[in-house]
Write an enzyme that holds these catalytic residues in place. Sequence first.
Site, PDB file in Angstrom:
ATOM      1  N   VAL A 132     -63.268 -30.970  19.160  1.00  0.00           N
ATOM      2  CA  VAL A 132     -63.455 -32.115  20.056  1.00  0.00           C
ATOM      3  C   VAL A 132     -62.419 -33.197  19.752  1.00  0.00           C
ATOM      4  O   VAL A 132     -61.805 -33.781  20.656  1.00  0.00           O
ATOM      5  CB  VAL A 132     -64.901 -32.666  19.925  1.00  0.00           C
ATOM      6  N   CYS A 133     -62.208 -33.453  18.466  1.00  0.00           N
ATOM      7  CA  CYS A 133     -61.224 -34.476  18.060  1.00  0.00           C
ATOM      8  C   CYS A 133     -59.834 -34.110  18.577  1.00  0.00           C
ATOM      9  O   CYS A 133     -59.063 -34.979  19.004  1.00  0.00           O
ATOM     10  CB  CYS A 133     -61.183 -34.609  16.536  1.00  0.00           C
ATOM     11  N   THR A 134     -59.516 -32.845  18.539  1.00  0.00           N
ATOM     12  CA  THR A 134     -58.203 -32.395  19.021  1.00  0.00           C
ATOM     13  C   THR A 134     -58.021 -32.771  20.493  1.00  0.00           C
ATOM     14  O   THR A 134     -56.971 -33.288  20.894  1.00  0.00           O
ATOM     15  CB  THR A 134     -58.063 -30.866  18.831  1.00  0.00           C
TER      16      THR A 134
END
Length: 211
Positions: free
Chosen positions: A44-46
Amino acid sequence: MTLRLGDIAPDFEAETTEGRIRFHEWLGGSWGVLFSHPRNYTPVCTTELGYTAKLKPEFEKRNVKAIGLSVDKLEDHHGWSKDIAETQGASLNFPLIADADKKVANLYDMIHPNASDTFTVRSVFIVDPNKKIRLTLTYPASTGRNFDEVLRVIDSLQLTDKHKVATPVNWKQGDDVIIVPAVNNEDAKKLFPQGWKELKPYLRVVPQPKG
Ligand code: BEZ
């Protein structure tokens, strides 16, 4: 420390992917979006970082600088940024704070121990050119944020700082706005000579002011 709207965003010095910075000095006269994400090399952070990189022209139009943070080491940020470029179609073009000692995360209360005592939650702080905190958001690790919403709030803040209006539910750039209750009708006539639609005495709708 609990940070509230209107508080001065705490200053700090930190190592980032673009060198060592002092936060206030780095902001200069810009607005800022400081946001944390739980950790590097996570899916998700990516996607969040890739999307934020794509928004750079939109941030620039609004005189906004974005800066991310996770409690990872600088060398991990560099490694991960290659994955972001490869999978998201955008390379990191804003600094990422390497906060391995959690100094900044603790200063901004980005670690919520009952969610995770190791990683930061998804915090967002919008800071104005006077270094005041104008918005805080906290999202769980499992839910990627909507960075278009961050831009929308900046549009609203910049508009409502300039004009005596507030923005209604789901407002977006160009939609009608509301005359703030503190402005009486006599003053409203001077500020909005084209008139307004009065749905209730406290609900007066006008086209978005220009400029
Ligand atoms: C993610 O960024 O994909 C993520 C990070 C921590 C927990 C769950 C998801």
